[in-house]
Every structure is written in structure tokens, then in C-alpha cells.
Enzyme design. Structure first.
Site, PDB file in Angstrom:
ATOM      1  N   LYS A  32      48.098  45.475  51.914  1.00  0.00           N
ATOM      2  CA  LYS A  32      49.290  45.616  50.865  1.00  0.00           C
ATOM      3  C   LYS A  32      50.447  46.161  51.614  1.00  0.00           C
ATOM      4  CE  LYS A  32      46.705  46.225  46.757  1.00  0.00           C
ATOM      5  NZ  LYS A  32      45.401  46.829  46.894  1.00  0.00           N
ATOM      6  N   LYS A  42      40.498  33.335  49.222  1.00  0.00           N
ATOM      7  CA  LYS A  42      39.719  34.045  48.184  1.00  0.00           C
ATOM      8  C   LYS A  42      40.565  34.212  46.934  1.00  0.00           C
ATOM      9  CE  LYS A  42      39.745  38.589  46.704  1.00  0.00           C
ATOM     10  NZ  LYS A  42      39.617  39.933  46.379  1.00  0.00           N
ATOM     11  N   LYS A  81      44.375  37.895  41.966  1.00  0.00           N
ATOM     12  CA  LYS A  81      45.460  38.064  41.037  1.00  0.00           C
ATOM     13  C   LYS A  81      46.586  37.971  41.988  1.00  0.00           C
ATOM     14  CE  LYS A  81      43.237  41.326  39.155  1.00  0.00           C
ATOM     15  NZ  LYS A  81      42.690  42.531  38.793  1.00  0.00           N
TER      16      LYS A  81
HETATM   17  P1  ADP Z   1      42.049  41.062  42.550  1.00  0.00           P
HETATM   18  O1  ADP Z   1      41.678  40.603  43.950  1.00  0.00           O
HETATM   19  O2  ADP Z   1      42.205  39.579  41.652  1.00  0.00           O
HETATM   20  O3  ADP Z   1      42.956  41.909  42.371  1.00  0.00           O
HETATM   21  P2  ADP Z   1      40.125  43.289  41.895  1.00  0.00           P
HETATM   22  O4  ADP Z   1      40.401  43.646  43.264  1.00  0.00           O
HETATM   23  O5  ADP Z   1      40.536  43.750  40.728  1.00  0.00           O
HETATM   24  O6  ADP Z   1      40.711  41.523  41.917  1.00  0.00           O
HETATM   25  O7  ADP Z   1      38.438  43.045  41.940  1.00  0.00           O
HETATM   26  C1  ADP Z   1      37.740  43.427  40.847  1.00  0.00           C
HETATM   27  C2  ADP Z   1      36.137  43.203  41.260  1.00  0.00           C
HETATM   28  O8  ADP Z   1      36.056  41.817  41.316  1.00  0.00           O
HETATM   29  C3  ADP Z   1      35.839  43.956  42.654  1.00  0.00           C
HETATM   30  O9  ADP Z   1      34.513  44.267  42.548  1.00  0.00           O
HETATM   31  C4  ADP Z   1      36.055  42.576  43.593  1.00  0.00           C
HETATM   32  O10 ADP Z   1      35.235  42.741  44.548  1.00  0.00           O
HETATM   33  C5  ADP Z   1      35.615  41.422  42.732  1.00  0.00           C
HETATM   34  N1  ADP Z   1      36.481  40.100  43.066  1.00  0.00           N
HETATM   35  C6  ADP Z   1      37.650  40.036  43.016  1.00  0.00           C
HETATM   36  N2  ADP Z   1      38.007  38.905  43.348  1.00  0.00           N
HETATM   37  C7  ADP Z   1      36.825  38.230  43.731  1.00  0.00           C
HETATM   38  C8  ADP Z   1      36.359  36.765  44.521  1.00  0.00           C
HETATM   39  N3  ADP Z   1      37.436  36.128  44.549  1.00  0.00           N
HETATM   40  N4  ADP Z   1      35.313  36.889  44.904  1.00  0.00           N
HETATM   41  C9  ADP Z   1      34.122  37.698  44.567  1.00  0.00           C
HETATM   42  N5  ADP Z   1      34.495  38.991  44.090  1.00  0.00           N
HETATM   43  C10 ADP Z   1      35.770  39.111  43.666  1.00  0.00           C
END
Ligand code: ADP
Ligand code: TRP
Length: 326
Positions: free
Chosen positions: A116, A195, A198
Site C-alpha cells: 500500500k 491477482k 478491487k
Molecule cells: P481485494 O484484494 O479485492 O481488496 P479483499 O482483500 O477484501 O479483496 O479480500 C477478501 C477475501 O477474499 C480475503 O480472504 C482474500 O484472501 C480473498 N481474495 C481476494 N482476492 C482474491 C483473489 N484474487 N483470489 C483468491 N482470494 C482472494
């Protein structure tokens, strides 16, 4: 034979945007599958979302939005304790106690924090201590298993480290949890092959309208192998996403077509789109019903919070006793 004691499973998700299929396959689907055999605690991490200082009205709305989406995807509030993180303020007390045994260096090494900063976000203290609050979330409920995507692995290591430190310093009090990361869905790729996240603008949302989703699927980046030529399924994002939705026989059939040549990526994308629609169709219907009943959803969260607070208070009492408070 005596029944094995149920495992306690816990996971959380931030209300920081619209849920995407990376969230679904990485965290929500495994979490939902675990409900049948375990004692599950799932929550919406609104304290964590504050690290991004969102608009207050928007935050409130997103919490309800995530609740509706999770319920629509199959979270069963009768079996599972489903709640809003901030409805259990005990987590903040535990976070403080944990902060006092957390080496600063441990937090400085966290990738998610470093990423970040590298992206130019000016860090507040909440962002820095994010993993301590996450550890408190997990340890407060005596969780054994935490289903998450791979990006959360390091945060689980921090949690384990803090639980062990606590127990060494103050005597056995906290359960040391395990991450549950499913290899096949640990990192779901986004439309650009990175990956799905958001923050990268490469998502396919669970509940976006079909037209918008079709457009996004058609824009998935592929290589420039001509239609006639054989294609490598293992290096193709379209294939990687298709196999999440399809059964083994359908996946094998598409693999054959890639290897045989004669199929363009457009056709594979159309197949992926159709799978997406049929998979999420029933969830969409359930979601439409829930959207019309915000009071019902709020009642579910309140009921969950009552059950969560009962467990939280017990752990907190043991922790306070162990450290010499109260
Ligand atoms: P983002 O990266 O979109 O902000 P979050 O950090 O809110 O997503 O993730 C919420 C949950 O979803 C966590 O358990 C995270 O490991 C899982 N997750 C998010 N993106 C992925 C992905 N591309 N593949 C697998 N799991 C994911
Ligand atoms: N950090 C997690 C994420 O961004 C959300 C989260 C907060 C969480 N507390 C948790 C996940 C406890 C599992 C357990 O996805």
C-alpha cells in the site's frame, strides 16, 4: 463412537467495494462449505475498512451490501454466527493487549502494508496496526481454522506468532489458529492476468449486470495465438476462470479444445460467460429478495452480534485475568 468436537472456523471480509469472484472462490465459497460440519463465525470487517477513511453513509451502506451478498451466496445465519465487527467492541480491548506484545518490526515486514505504501497511500496508524486487529478478530473467538485467499497468509502468520507469544508470556490462554488456503482457488486471476483485486480494477463482480460482465469477460487479456493454432490452457486466464465454475468433465473437454486448435479465445470467453450466468443465477434471485428486506438483514446481524459477544466476553475475561487487568 463419540462425536469429534466441532472446529471453530472464522473469517472476515472488508466492506470496501463490490464483491468479486476472487472473493467468492478464494474466501466465500470455502467459508460457506465449512458451515455444514463446523461452528462458524463470519463477519464484516468495518473497523478495518475505516483505515481507508470512507464516506460514513457509504460505509454503512456497504456493510449491508456485503451482508446481503454473503447471505445470497449461501451463508446460513441459523448455523453460522454472522455479524458486524464493530458490534463486538471487545475486539478493540483484545487488540490493545496484543499490541503490547507486538514487535514493531513484525508489522513493518507485512507485505500488504508495504504494497500500500509502494502504491503511494500515506499510511495511518490503523493501516500499520491492521494485522493486530485482525489477530484480535481471530483469537477472540478461539478460532481453529481461518479460510482465506493466499494474500492473507502472512496476516495469519502474524496471528499465530502473537498467540504463541501471549501464551509464552502469560500462560496458555489463546488458541493458535491455522490458515485454510485452498490451492486451486488461492489466487484467482483478474481480467489482466494479475491477482483479481478491487485495487487493480481487474475484477469480475459476483452481482454486476450481465451485459457489463459480458463486456468485462470479452476484454480478458489473452495472447495472440491464431484461431487455428493449438493453445496452452495452463497459461490462459479464460481457462483458469472457467475451471472454477465447471466440473472436471467440462474442464477436461475445454482443455482438449485448447490443445486441438481451431477454437478462438472469443468462443472460450462466451463459454465462461454462460457458466458465470448459470452459476450465479440462483444467487441473484435470492439477492433480489434480500435487497428488499434490509430490516431482516439487520436483524440477522444483530442476532449474530449477540452470539458473538457472548463468546468474546469469555475470552476477554480470561485474557484480562492472565495479564493482570481486572
Ligand atoms: P481485494 O484484494 O479485492 O481488496 P479483499 O482483500 O477484501 O479483496 O479480500 C477478501 C477475501 O477474499 C480475503 O480472504 C482474500 O484472501 C480473498 N481474495 C481476494 N482476492 C482474491 C483473489 N484474487 N483470489 C483468491 N482470494 C482472494
Ligand atoms: N484482512 C482481511 C481481508 O482484507 C479481512 C479480515 C479482517 C479477516 N479480519 C479478519 C479475515 C479475520 C480473516 C480473519 O480480506
Amino acid at each position: 463412537m463419540a462425536e469429534l468436537p466441532k472446529k471453530r472456523v472464522l473469517s472476515g471480509i472488508q466492506p470496501s467495494g463490490t464483491l468479486h469472484i476472487g472473493n467468492y472462490f478464494g474466501m466465500m465459497r470455502p467459508a460457506i462449505a465449512l458451515q455444514a460440519e463446523n461452528e462458524c463465525f463470519y463477519f464484516i470487517a468495518d473497523y478495518h475498512a475505516l483505515t481507508q477513511t470512507p464516506d460514513p453513509a457509504e460505509l454503512r451502506e456497504r456493510v449491508l451490501g456485503v451482508a446481503v451478498d454473503f447471505l445470497a451466496c449461501g451463508l446460513d445465519p441459523e448455523r453460522t454466527v454472522f455479524f458486524r465487527q464493530s458490534d463486538v467492541p471487545q475486539v478493540q480491548e483484545l487488540a490493545w493487549v496484543l499490541s503490547c506484545i507486538t514487535p514493531v518490526g513484525l508489522l513493518e515486514r507485512c507485505h500488504s502494508y508495504k504494497d500500500k505504501i509502494a502504491r503511494g497511500i500515506s499510511p495511518n496508524h490503523g493501516l500499520f496496526s491492521y494485522p493486530v486487529l485482525m489477530a484480535a478478530d481471530i483469537l477472540l473467538y478461539g478460532s481453529h481454522l481461518v479460510p482465506v485467499g493466499r494474500d492473507q497468509k502472512q496476516h495469519l502468520e502474524v496471528t499465530r506468532d502473537l498467540a504463541v507469544r501471549f501464551n509464552q508470556r502469560y500462560g496458555p490462554t489463546l488458541v493458535v489458529p491455522d490458515a485454510l488456503i485452498q490451492e486451486a482457488t488461492a489466487v484467482v486471476p483478474g481480467t489482466d492476468g494479475q491477482k483479481m483485486s478491487k485495487s487493480y480494477g481487474n475484477t469480475i463482480e459476483i452481482f454486476a449486470d450481465a451485459k457489463k460482465t459480458r463486456k468485462r469477460i470479452m476484454r480478458i487479456v489473452t495472447d495472440s495465438t491464431p484461431v487455428e493454432a493449438p493453445k496452452d490452457p495452463e497459461r490462459c486466464t479464460v481457462f483458469a476462470l472457467y475451471r472454477l465454475f465447471a466440473g472436471p468433465a467440462e474442464t477436461a473437454a475445454l482443455r482438449e479444445r485448447y490443445l486441438a486448435g481451431g477454437m478462438g479465445y472469443g468462443e472460450a470467453k462466451q463459454m465462461l460467460f454462460e457458466k458465470y450466468c448459470s452459476y450465479f443465477g440462483p444467487f441473484r434471485e435470492r439477492r433480489e429478495e434480500l435487497v428488499r428486506q434490509p430490516d431482516h438483514v439487520e436483524r440477522i446481524l444483530q442476532q449474530g452480534a449477540r452470539r458473538a459477544r457472548a463468546v468474546a466476553s469469555q475470552t476477554l475475561e480470561a485474557v484480562k485475568k492472565a495479564v493482570g487487568l481486572a
